[in-house]
Design a protein around this motif. Structure first.
Motif, PDB file in Angstrom:
ATOM      1  N   SER A 256      29.244  -1.802   6.223  1.00  0.00           N
ATOM      2  CA  SER A 256      27.886  -2.231   6.319  1.00  0.00           C
ATOM      3  C   SER A 256      27.381  -2.422   5.241  1.00  0.00           C
ATOM      4  N   ASP A 257      28.070  -2.707   4.040  1.00  0.00           N
ATOM      5  CA  ASP A 257      27.238  -2.954   2.760  1.00  0.00           C
ATOM      6  C   ASP A 257      26.852  -4.340   2.458  1.00  0.00           C
ATOM      7  N   TYR A 258      25.757  -4.595   3.187  1.00  0.00           N
ATOM      8  CA  TYR A 258      25.447  -6.287   3.188  1.00  0.00           C
ATOM      9  C   TYR A 258      25.077  -6.904   1.696  1.00  0.00           C
ATOM     10  N   SER A 259      24.680  -5.878   1.128  1.00  0.00           N
ATOM     11  CA  SER A 259      23.911  -6.202  -0.261  1.00  0.00           C
ATOM     12  C   SER A 259      25.191  -6.612  -1.164  1.00  0.00           C
ATOM     13  N   GLY A 260      26.423  -5.906  -0.943  1.00  0.00           N
ATOM     14  CA  GLY A 260      27.689  -5.966  -1.628  1.00  0.00           C
ATOM     15  C   GLY A 260      28.398  -7.452  -1.145  1.00  0.00           C
ATOM     16  N   LEU A 261      28.208  -7.368   0.197  1.00  0.00           N
ATOM     17  CA  LEU A 261      28.773  -8.602   0.971  1.00  0.00           C
ATOM     18  C   LEU A 261      28.356 -10.097   0.284  1.00  0.00           C
ATOM     19  N   ALA A 262      26.845  -9.708   0.285  1.00  0.00           N
ATOM     20  CA  ALA A 262      26.206 -11.061  -0.299  1.00  0.00           C
ATOM     21  C   ALA A 262      26.507 -11.531  -1.643  1.00  0.00           C
ATOM     22  N   VAL A 263      26.840 -10.496  -2.710  1.00  0.00           N
ATOM     23  CA  VAL A 263      27.434 -10.696  -4.007  1.00  0.00           C
ATOM     24  C   VAL A 263      28.853 -11.398  -3.715  1.00  0.00           C
ATOM     25  N   THR A 264      29.748 -10.863  -2.860  1.00  0.00           N
ATOM     26  CA  THR A 264      30.858 -11.476  -2.602  1.00  0.00           C
ATOM     27  C   THR A 264      30.892 -12.758  -1.896  1.00  0.00           C
ATOM     28  N   TYR A 265      29.894 -13.191  -1.159  1.00  0.00           N
ATOM     29  CA  TYR A 265      29.736 -14.407  -0.572  1.00  0.00           C
ATOM     30  C   TYR A 265      29.239 -15.517  -1.821  1.00  0.00           C
ATOM     31  N   ASN A 266      28.462 -15.008  -2.635  1.00  0.00           N
ATOM     32  CA  ASN A 266      28.007 -16.018  -3.499  1.00  0.00           C
ATOM     33  C   ASN A 266      28.932 -16.316  -4.702  1.00  0.00           C
ATOM     34  N   ILE A 267      30.036 -15.378  -4.993  1.00  0.00           N
ATOM     35  CA  ILE A 267      31.213 -15.630  -5.768  1.00  0.00           C
ATOM     36  C   ILE A 267      32.135 -16.589  -5.075  1.00  0.00           C
TER      37      ILE A 267
ATOM     38  N   TYR B 175      28.756 -20.733   2.071  1.00  0.00           N
ATOM     39  CA  TYR B 175      28.852 -19.180   1.529  1.00  0.00           C
ATOM     40  C   TYR B 175      27.492 -18.887   0.905  1.00  0.00           C
ATOM     41  N   PHE B 176      26.833 -19.919   0.176  1.00  0.00           N
ATOM     42  CA  PHE B 176      25.769 -19.397  -0.545  1.00  0.00           C
ATOM     43  C   PHE B 176      24.539 -19.233   0.654  1.00  0.00           C
ATOM     44  N   THR B 177      24.545 -19.994   1.694  1.00  0.00           N
ATOM     45  CA  THR B 177      23.502 -19.779   2.714  1.00  0.00           C
ATOM     46  C   THR B 177      23.684 -18.457   3.401  1.00  0.00           C
ATOM     47  N   ALA B 178      24.937 -18.085   3.469  1.00  0.00           N
ATOM     48  CA  ALA B 178      25.149 -16.478   4.038  1.00  0.00           C
ATOM     49  C   ALA B 178      24.627 -15.563   2.955  1.00  0.00           C
ATOM     50  N   SER B 179      25.015 -15.906   1.789  1.00  0.00           N
ATOM     51  CA  SER B 179      24.738 -15.055   0.950  1.00  0.00           C
ATOM     52  C   SER B 179      22.944 -14.794   0.676  1.00  0.00           C
ATOM     53  N   LYS B 180      22.357 -15.746   0.862  1.00  0.00           N
ATOM     54  CA  LYS B 180      20.909 -15.764   0.638  1.00  0.00           C
ATOM     55  C   LYS B 180      20.420 -15.136   1.878  1.00  0.00           C
ATOM     56  N   ASN B 181      21.076 -15.299   3.187  1.00  0.00           N
ATOM     57  CA  ASN B 181      20.732 -14.693   4.244  1.00  0.00           C
ATOM     58  C   ASN B 181      20.591 -13.062   4.311  1.00  0.00           C
ATOM     59  N   LEU B 182      21.709 -12.689   3.657  1.00  0.00           N
ATOM     60  CA  LEU B 182      21.943 -11.234   3.619  1.00  0.00           C
ATOM     61  C   LEU B 182      21.287 -10.804   2.495  1.00  0.00           C
ATOM     62  N   PHE B 183      21.098 -11.031   1.470  1.00  0.00           N
ATOM     63  CA  PHE B 183      19.851 -10.909   0.456  1.00  0.00           C
ATOM     64  C   PHE B 183      18.656 -10.729   1.108  1.00  0.00           C
ATOM     65  N   GLU B 184      18.060 -11.665   1.736  1.00  0.00           N
ATOM     66  CA  GLU B 184      16.912 -11.645   2.438  1.00  0.00           C
ATOM     67  C   GLU B 184      16.748 -10.575   3.481  1.00  0.00           C
ATOM     68  N   GLN B 185      17.925 -10.237   4.084  1.00  0.00           N
ATOM     69  CA  GLN B 185      18.096  -9.244   5.273  1.00  0.00           C
ATOM     70  C   GLN B 185      17.736  -8.070   4.754  1.00  0.00           C
ATOM     71  N   GLU B 186      18.335  -7.905   3.477  1.00  0.00           N
ATOM     72  CA  GLU B 186      18.358  -6.430   2.878  1.00  0.00           C
ATOM     73  C   GLU B 186      17.072  -6.231   1.837  1.00  0.00           C
ATOM     74  N   ASP B 187      16.190  -7.588   1.757  1.00  0.00           N
ATOM     75  CA  ASP B 187      15.022  -7.465   0.949  1.00  0.00           C
ATOM     76  C   ASP B 187      15.480  -7.247  -0.593  1.00  0.00           C
ATOM     77  N   LEU B 188      16.385  -8.098  -1.073  1.00  0.00           N
ATOM     78  CA  LEU B 188      16.681  -8.044  -2.323  1.00  0.00           C
ATOM     79  C   LEU B 188      16.548  -9.428  -2.922  1.00  0.00           C
ATOM     80  N   GLU B 189      15.130  -9.914  -2.892  1.00  0.00           N
ATOM     81  CA  GLU B 189      14.668 -11.118  -3.315  1.00  0.00           C
ATOM     82  C   GLU B 189      15.118 -11.471  -4.942  1.00  0.00           C
ATOM     83  N   GLU B 190      15.137 -10.577  -5.763  1.00  0.00           N
ATOM     84  CA  GLU B 190      15.712 -10.512  -7.020  1.00  0.00           C
ATOM     85  C   GLU B 190      16.939 -11.197  -7.267  1.00  0.00           C
ATOM     86  N   TYR B 191      17.784 -11.090  -6.110  1.00  0.00           N
ATOM     87  CA  TYR B 191      19.314 -11.660  -6.313  1.00  0.00           C
ATOM     88  C   TYR B 191      19.329 -13.191  -5.695  1.00  0.00           C
ATOM     89  N   ILE B 192      18.366 -13.438  -5.121  1.00  0.00           N
ATOM     90  CA  ILE B 192      18.448 -14.762  -4.700  1.00  0.00           C
ATOM     91  C   ILE B 192      18.448 -15.927  -5.673  1.00  0.00           C
TER      92      ILE B 192
END
Length: 746
Positions: A110-121, A138-155
């Motif tokens: 359940s490493d969703y922040s890491g998964l968001a990076v993977t989806y972005n690549i 994939y970009f949409t899925a990546s953004k959703n996960l970053f937002e879910q994890e409250d990691l706005e700076e990576y969006i």
């Protein structure tokens, strides 16, 4: 005494060693974690300066440490970082493998922040291959996960990548919106690399929107930030875009200057990459990359050189013309003016033709995309309509309800036929219909079509007659499916417009050369006929005899248009003869190659009970992957009625996890779902389970997409809304161990 001292000394030495070993083992995990982080940091520095070979070496060593200390989170991140480096050295297949490994680990823990990076690549890789829709998913899925994890700076990096896809698709307004989001976030979190890149790309968008002054200002601002922070790749990109902007403004001198800087810096960057990659096995890929890049750059500099040279020559000629014109006569001067005007008119006309061609291509692409979207949106509710209607008819409805349910079923079937007709017309117009020649018995084929439509003829009290020329060979090589479709359309049309009458079907030879026969087919009726005014329009889409005929007899008006398109594909021709009130005759001619007689297999009709009911279904488990709640309910109801157990999940990620946890016999996978699509979920499943039967349960119907289903690892496709017998046939093949032969992937 000395011996006793010696033994005491040995004992103390052993005791101290053991104590130190215990202390070292406590500190060992912390030391390994520190070494792990050092390796990752070193790899980042090496990757940033283009030293990819050593970066990969450090990442591989870091992964060994992560495995040793069982650090799953780091293992997933390292796989992602390895994929990024592999992508940079043009090893996309290896990068995809690494990303799949990363995503498996990240889902597991359940490493969703890491998964968001993977989806972005993954999105970036799809975009470089021109697979823009997959990239955006994939970009949409990546953004959703970053937002879910409250990691706005990576969006900001994801929105920048989205913008680049929109630019590639010339969707400039959407690109502009994403770039504005990137700039806001990059300024907020002091991300100079992303900020400079977004400003440079903004310049490209503004130039495309014909605002070159704003474009130059934005690109120059991005270049300044990149130069101040020594972001070489961004500087290089800025040079190229600024060169293009100057060229659009007609400033060829500055355009030439910036393209020259771009080429020099590109060579410098590529030389560094080549030097670093010379140690590893990836040198060949970078050489190919360099060749492609140089070819593109040379074309650009030649274009700018030509325009710059043209400017200088024009200046010299202008001076010369002042002298020459004073010596020439007025008539010569006028002739030159006339020639100049003619050239300008020709250039203008060429420009208009180019614009018209681009508009036509865009319109065609828009039409295809629109039809694809509309088809999916219509087929999904139709699945619910036909599915629920069939269920209600099977559940012993009240006598007065049966006519209403049958009317509803008829309406659903009619709508489905209409959608299929529109799609077939679209495929014919787009030249996407391919021939599938095979041996077949023509006489049997015509008789089968007439037999299939016999009940409809009987309902109209109409008699069918068949005349097959005596001595005409029966077996040929051709696309029998398309010939059947032509005959069904024409004969069905004749039956519809003929009551208490007769219809004649004839087949005979009109020419022969060796084994090639040109055959003529006639479908003649003595029905209502067609007026002379309407005969020329009968093969146009949505055309029928009259509004009254449409209201009385129904139909889409697409059948004859499809027939004409199919006959043209078969290299034939069609025409008609008709008289109002006396009947109509359709003639079509097609070439067919005669072949020796074939023994057609006798197909015995199998009862339903010989299919599913003969199987032991007690241990069979089926997984339904579907996000639409109504469709979930219908599919489950159908399977339950067949005596099958099934589970339901509503997204691709859950499907992957469920397949890992439970042993299923069949998976019914929807394609369009939130998060990762059914295609991507199937690709992931195939990395650890090659044998599981996976059917695409989908409303997608465009054949030009079918290769994607095969490549993803599907065994077959069940189109929604599906026919119960087709569904059961494919399930029976999967559950009984028969080899599944899909017509979609052949």
């Amino acid at each position: 005494m000395s011996q006793i001292k010696y033994h005491i000394f040995v004992f103390l030495a052993c005791f101290c060693s053991l104590a130190f070993a215990q202390e070292e083992s406590v500190e060992d995990a912390d030391m390994l974690s520190l070494r792990l982080q050092n390796r990752i940091e070193q790899a980042k520095l090496e990757s940033d300066r283009g030293d990819y070979y050593n970066a990969l070496d450090n990442l591989n060593k870091a992964f060994e440490i992560a495995e040793k200390i069982e650090d799953k989170a780091s293992q997933g991140k390292i796989h992602t970082k390895i994929a990024k480096v592999q992508f940079l050295v043009n090893e996309q297949d290896q990068a995809n493998i690494s990303l799949n490994k990363a995503s498996q680990i990240q889902r597991e823990i359940s490493d969703y922040s890491g998964l968001a990076v993977t989806y972005n690549i993954k999105g970036v890789i799809h975009s470089t291959k021109g697979e823009y829709q997959d990239a955006l998913e994939y970009f949409t899925a990546s953004k959703n996960l970053f937002e879910q994890e409250d990691l706005e700076e990576y969006i900001s990096e994801v929105t920048l990548n989205e913008a680049k896809v929109f630019i590639a698709e010339k969707r400039y307004e959407e690109a502009k919106a994403q770039l504005e989001k990137t700039i806001i976030l990059a300024k907020k979190y002091k991300q100079d690399r992303l900020l400079s890149s977004a400003l440079i790309q903004n310049g490209k968008v503004s130039s495309a929107l014909e605002n070159d002054d704003l474009a130059l200002s934005q690109a120059q601002e991005g270049l300044t930030i990149a130069q101040e922070n020594n972001i070489v790749e961004n500087v290089n990109q800025a040079y190229l875009i600024i060169s293009d902007i100057h060229k659009n403004k007609g400033d060829f001198k500055n355009s030439y200057d910036f393209i020259k800087r771009h080429i020099e810096l590109s060579d410098s960057i590529l030389n560094v990459k080549r030097e670093n990659l010379a140690q590893g096995a990836t040198g060949e890929s970078i050489n190919k990359y360099k060749d492609d890049e140089n070819a593109q750059l040379l074309a650009q500099i030649e274009e700018v050189n030509a325009e710059s040279t043209f400017t200088r020559i024009t200046t010299i000629l202008s001076i010369a013309l002042i002298t020459i014109l004073s010596l020439l006569t007025l008539s010569l001067y006028k002739n030159n003016n006339i020639r100049l005007k003619t050239n300008n008119m020709l250039h203008k006309k060429n420009d208009e033709l180019i614009v018209a061609k681009e508009k036509a291509e865009l319109a065609s692409k828009t039409k295809a995309n629109f039809l694809s979207t509309v088809t999916h949106e219509l087929r999904t509710p139709l699945y619910a309509v036909t599915g629920l209607t069939n269920m209600l008819l099977d559940e012993e409805p009240k006598e007065h309800q049966i006519p209403h349910l049958k009317s509803l079923k008829f309406s659903g079937d009619y709508l489905l036929t209409f959608i299929n007709d529109i799609l077939q017309i679209n495929k014919i117009e787009a030249n996407k219909v391919e021939l599938d020649p095979e041996q077949f018995n023509l006489k049997n084929k015509i008789e089968n079509v007439m037999s299939a439509l016999g009940n409809s003829a009987n309902d109209n009290d109409t008699s069918l007659h068949f005349d097959y020329e005596k001595g005409l060979p029966e077996t040929y090589i051709g696309d029998q499916l398309k010939i059947s479709q032509i005959l069904i359309n024409l004969l069905g049309n004749a039956i519809k417009f003929t009551k208490d009458g007769d219809i004649w079907v004839r087949a005979y030879k009109i020419a022969q050369k060796d084994k090639m026969y040109t055959l003529r087919f006639e479908i003649e009726d003595n029905g209502i006929g067609i007026t002379k005014e309407k005969q020329d329009q009968m093969f146009e889409s949505f055309s029928q005899g009259s509004v009254q005929i449409n209201r009385k007899y129904g139909g889409t008006g697409l059948g004859l248009s499809i027939v004409k398109g199919l006959i043209q594909i078969l290299k034939g021709k069609i025409y008609l003869k008709s008289e109002l009130g006396k009947g109509t005759t359709f003639f079509f001619e097609i070439p067919l190659e005669h072949t020796e007689s074939i023994d057609e297999p006798i197909v015995e009709e199998t009862k339903k009970t010989n299919k599913m009911e003969d199987l032991d279904l007690s241990d069979v488990k089926i997984l339904i992957v579907e996000d639409n709640k109504i469709n979930q309910m219908i599919t489950k109801k159908i399977l339950t009625k067949m005596g099958l157990y099934c589970d339901i999940v509503d997204n691709g990620e859950a499907a992957v996890e469920q397949v890992k946890a439970v042993e299923y016999n069949v998976v019914l996978m929807d394609i369009h779902m939130p998060g990762i699509s059914g295609l991507e979920a199937t690709k992931i499943i195939r990395t650890f389970d090659k044998e599981l039967t996976i059917f695409a349960l989908t409303a997608v119907t465009l054949e030009d997409k079918m290769h994607e289903f095969g490549e993803a690892g599907f065994d077959d496709i069940i189109s929604k809304p599906f026919k119960q017998e087709d569904f059961e046939k494919k399930l029976f093949a999967a559950l009984s161990g028969e080899k599944i032969v899909s017509s979609f992937f052949s």
